[in-house]
Scaffold this motif. Structure first.
Motif, PDB file in Angstrom:
ATOM      1  N   UNK A 349       0.830  -1.213   0.000  1.00  7.96           N
ATOM      2  CA  UNK A 349       0.000   0.000   0.000  1.00  7.96           C
ATOM      3  C   UNK A 349       0.858   1.255   0.000  1.00  7.96           C
ATOM      4  N   UNK A 350       1.927   1.233   0.794  1.00 13.60           N
ATOM      5  CA  UNK A 350       2.844   2.370   0.818  1.00 13.60           C
ATOM      6  C   UNK A 350       3.406   2.633  -0.568  1.00 13.60           C
ATOM      7  N   UNK A 351       3.782   1.555  -1.235  1.00 12.33           N
ATOM      8  CA  UNK A 351       4.355   1.689  -2.568  1.00 12.33           C
ATOM      9  C   UNK A 351       3.325   2.202  -3.566  1.00 12.33           C
ATOM     10  N   UNK A 352       2.072   1.741  -3.407  1.00 12.03           N
ATOM     11  CA  UNK A 352       1.013   2.163  -4.330  1.00 12.03           C
ATOM     12  C   UNK A 352       0.638   3.619  -4.125  1.00 12.03           C
ATOM     13  N   UNK A 353       0.858   4.150  -2.922  1.00  5.77           N
ATOM     14  CA  UNK A 353       0.456   5.523  -2.614  1.00  5.77           C
ATOM     15  C   UNK A 353       1.630   6.502  -2.599  1.00  5.77           C
ATOM     16  N   UNK A 354       2.700   6.131  -3.244  1.00  7.89           N
ATOM     17  CA  UNK A 354       3.781   7.103  -3.419  1.00  7.89           C
ATOM     18  C   UNK A 354       3.263   8.277  -4.250  1.00  7.89           C
ATOM     19  N   UNK A 355       3.630   9.478  -3.864  1.00 13.05           N
ATOM     20  CA  UNK A 355       3.118  10.665  -4.553  1.00 13.05           C
ATOM     21  C   UNK A 355       3.672  10.806  -5.966  1.00 13.05           C
ATOM     22  N   UNK A 357       4.570  10.123  -9.603  1.00 10.14           N
ATOM     23  CA  UNK A 357       4.033   9.327 -10.702  1.00 10.14           C
ATOM     24  C   UNK A 357       2.811   8.519 -10.260  1.00 10.14           C
ATOM     25  N   UNK A 358       1.983   9.102  -9.413  1.00 10.13           N
ATOM     26  CA  UNK A 358       0.776   8.424  -8.934  1.00 10.13           C
ATOM     27  C   UNK A 358      -0.398   8.796  -9.844  1.00 10.13           C
ATOM     28  N   UNK A 359      -0.984   7.836 -10.554  1.00  8.57           N
ATOM     29  CA  UNK A 359      -2.069   8.150 -11.504  1.00  8.57           C
ATOM     30  C   UNK A 359      -3.354   8.604 -10.813  1.00  8.57           C
ATOM     31  N   UNK A 360      -3.456   8.347  -9.483  1.00 12.76           N
ATOM     32  CA  UNK A 360      -4.676   8.737  -8.763  1.00 12.76           C
ATOM     33  C   UNK A 360      -4.691  10.222  -8.415  1.00 12.76           C
ATOM     34  N   UNK A 361      -3.571  10.881  -8.570  1.00 15.58           N
ATOM     35  CA  UNK A 361      -3.490  12.301  -8.203  1.00 15.58           C
ATOM     36  C   UNK A 361      -3.710  13.164  -9.443  1.00 15.58           C
ATOM     37  N   UNK A 362      -4.872  13.806  -9.477  1.00 15.07           N
ATOM     38  CA  UNK A 362      -5.203  14.717 -10.576  1.00 15.07           C
ATOM     39  C   UNK A 362      -5.356  16.146 -10.079  1.00 15.07           C
ATOM     40  N   UNK A 363      -5.784  16.279  -8.835  1.00 17.52           N
ATOM     41  CA  UNK A 363      -6.035  17.613  -8.258  1.00 17.52           C
ATOM     42  C   UNK A 363      -5.372  17.704  -6.888  1.00 17.52           C
ATOM     43  N   UNK A 364      -5.411  18.880  -6.305  1.00 17.04           N
ATOM     44  CA  UNK A 364      -4.883  19.060  -4.949  1.00 17.04           C
ATOM     45  C   UNK A 364      -5.688  18.236  -3.952  1.00 17.04           C
ATOM     46  N   UNK A 365      -7.002  18.112  -4.217  1.00 16.45           N
ATOM     47  CA  UNK A 365      -7.844  17.288  -3.332  1.00 16.45           C
ATOM     48  C   UNK A 365      -7.404  15.838  -3.352  1.00 16.45           C
ATOM     49  N   UNK A 366      -7.080  15.340  -4.566  1.00  6.48           N
ATOM     50  CA  UNK A 366      -6.575  13.967  -4.676  1.00  6.48           C
ATOM     51  C   UNK A 366      -5.276  13.807  -3.903  1.00  6.48           C
ATOM     52  N   UNK A 368      -4.266  15.482  -1.266  1.00  4.11           N
ATOM     53  CA  UNK A 368      -4.529  15.466   0.174  1.00  4.11           C
ATOM     54  C   UNK A 368      -5.119  14.129   0.613  1.00  4.11           C
ATOM     55  N   UNK A 369      -5.962  13.556  -0.229  1.00  3.78           N
ATOM     56  CA  UNK A 369      -6.562  12.254   0.084  1.00  3.78           C
ATOM     57  C   UNK A 369      -5.488  11.164   0.172  1.00  3.78           C
ATOM     58  N   UNK A 370      -4.558  11.188  -0.803  1.00  6.46           N
ATOM     59  CA  UNK A 370      -3.467  10.205  -0.811  1.00  6.46           C
ATOM     60  C   UNK A 370      -2.585  10.370   0.417  1.00  6.46           C
ATOM     61  N   UNK A 371      -2.303  11.609   0.800  1.00  8.46           N
ATOM     62  CA  UNK A 371      -1.460  11.871   1.964  1.00  8.46           C
ATOM     63  C   UNK A 371      -2.118  11.346   3.240  1.00  8.46           C
ATOM     64  N   UNK A 372      -3.457  11.537   3.346  1.00 10.35           N
ATOM     65  CA  UNK A 372      -4.169  11.009   4.519  1.00 10.35           C
ATOM     66  C   UNK A 372      -4.064   9.487   4.582  1.00 10.35           C
ATOM     67  N   UNK A 373      -4.172   8.853   3.433  1.00  9.99           N
ATOM     68  CA  UNK A 373      -4.010   7.393   3.386  1.00  9.99           C
ATOM     69  C   UNK A 373      -2.587   6.995   3.774  1.00  9.99           C
ATOM     70  N   UNK A 374      -1.630   7.771   3.318  1.00 14.35           N
ATOM     71  CA  UNK A 374      -0.237   7.495   3.662  1.00 14.35           C
ATOM     72  C   UNK A 374      -0.032   7.519   5.171  1.00 14.35           C
ATOM     73  N   UNK A 375      -0.599   8.505   5.813  1.00 13.31           N
ATOM     74  CA  UNK A 375      -0.443   8.647   7.262  1.00 13.31           C
ATOM     75  C   UNK A 375      -1.071   7.458   7.993  1.00 13.31           C
TER      76      UNK A 375
END
Length: 427
Positions: A349-355, A357-366, A368-375
């Motif tokens: 999961x940590x590897x999948x949520x690296x910031x 080259x993450x395809x899930x990050x399109x906006x600043x909201x995305x 922040x969501x990824x960072x919350x998951x990282x934490x």
């Protein structure tokens, strides 16, 4: 009496004083007993201290069978042409392999033990090896069912049937990439990867061990598979950190190089390396196939099994310490397999949520969501990792102490040498 008859036949005219002197000498020998150490090189007796594996002081074995001196001639360790004692014993049938084994596992400083060992014929030596193997293996059997092995036993020798097998292999690939990224030697990761591949390549032997009910093959498969799973998790706990990246306002995976040395010195890693070497030399397969064949032919009892699988017994003996180390470790750890997979899941999961080259990050909201998951992942990861690292060190210390305590030399009375024994082999 044979001696006296020959003298009388050859010296009919000899003065009676000769026979009188011989009778006196014989009486004196009887008075001294049959345990006297002989050192006359003409008679073939040698000082036991002059050998790395000491020969008994009396090579014909009077101490072993307590026969009077006049009957010992029948047990001289040479092939007999006629008579009821038509057998070769001692040096006549003792291989270097047998000598090496008794040097390692038997108390050759004990007079009774070394004397008896030097008076075994070939069948008795094979029986002794089987009995010794069973005795050492029993120490493993006593602990094998005391710790969790998860779904490993249900796969019956085919590691690819593990529910988390793909995740295990993916974790190894991620670890390999992290080590390469930080220019760290990938050998520790590669050894674990090789062990997983070796277990997969030996699936034919391991699955047949389950079909033929060869316990030693089943124990080897289950313990080495568990060793691979645990080693991957310990490597993650010891070497991986999930820390804040000031440049990206998130968390990132980093390698703790001080943890790599801990992995290399770990008991499980050392025995994984031994397992890979044994696979490379063919010792694993050569040890298991004769046992499988013997079981498949329904050999019952020690005598039939020895004849069918004699070539495998020394190999099994050589592999037992490796299995013992691993079993004693897990006996001390008492860890649930699910915990090992939990930390592996966190790494993925940590590897999948690296910031980056993450395809899930399109906006600043995305973002922040990824960072919350990282934490959230980091909190779970550190909790498990810290616990695993501490428990691994504690388990290794306990296992090492227990192994040393049980590694005592065996005496002749601890094992069986009778080929007609009905005690079947454990493995």
């Amino acid at each position: 009496m044979i001696l006296f008859e020959r003298i009388n036949e050859d010296n009919n005219n000899t003065d009676g004083r000769v026979n009188s002197q011989l009778t006196s000498d014989k009486a004196e020998a009887n008075q001294n007993g049959d345990n006297m150490i002989m050192s006359d090189p003409k008679n073939g007796f040698e000082n036991p201290a002059s050998h790395s594996i000491p020969k008994p002081a009396n090579a014909i074995g009077s101490a072993a069978n307590n026969q009077p001196p006049q009957q010992q001639q029948a047990n001289v360790p040479q092939p007999q042409v006629n008579g009821p004692y038509n057998r070769a014993v001692g040096e006549a049938v003792m291989t270097q392999q047998f000598k090496d084994i008794i040097s390692e596992h038997m108390d050759i400083t004990d007079y009774k033990t070394i004397t008896r060992l030097y008076n075994l014929d070939e069948a008795e030596q094979n029986t002794a090896l089987l009995s010794l193997t069973n005795r050492l293996y029993q120490m493993i059997v006593n602990k094998i069912d005391t710790f969790d092995k998860g779904d490993i036993a249900h796969t019956k020798g085919d590691i690819t049937k593990l529910p988390k097998y793909k995740d295990l292999c993916e974790c190894v690939a991620v670890l390999m990439g992290i080590f390469e990224k930080y220019h760290e030697d990938t050998k520790p990761v590669q050894e674990i990867s090789n062990a997983i591949s070796n277990i997969e390549n030996l699936d034919d032997v391991f699955t047949q061990s389950y079909m033929a009910k060869v316990d030693f093959g089943q124990v080897m498969y289950e313990t080495m598979t568990l060793a691979c799973i645990s080693s991957v998790s310990y490597m993650i706990a010891a070497c991986i950190e999930y820390v804040k990246d000031p440049k990206k306002d998130g968390l990132t995976i980093v390698l703790d190089k001080t943890g790599v040395s801990k992995v290399k010195e770990h008991l499980l890693y050392e025995n994984i390396c031994k397992f890979n070497t044994a696979c490379k030399t063919g010792d694993i397969e050569n040890a298991l196939r004769p046992l499988i064949k013997a079981r498949a032919r329904n050999f019952v009892g020690a005598l039939g099994f020895i004849k069918a699988a004699a070539i495998a017994i020394p190999l099994v003996l050589a592999l037992i310490p490796m299995i013992k180390d691993v079993v004693y470790y897990f006996f001390a750890a008492r860890q649930r397999v699910s915990v090992y997979f939990d930390i592996q899941g966190d790494l993925l999961e940590m590897n999948a949520h690296e910031l980056e080259e993450n395809p899930d990050i399109q906006t600043d909201g995305d973002r922040k969501t990824v960072i919350r998951k990282q934490i959230a992942i980091a909190n779970s990861f550190h909790k498990i990792a810290d616990k695993l690292a501490v428990e691994a060190r504690t388990a290794e210390n306990k296992a090492t102490t227990e192994i040393k305590k049980d590694d005592k030399k065996q005496k002749i009375d601890d094992i069986d040498t009778d080929p007609s024994s009905s005690d079947g082999p454990l493995f």
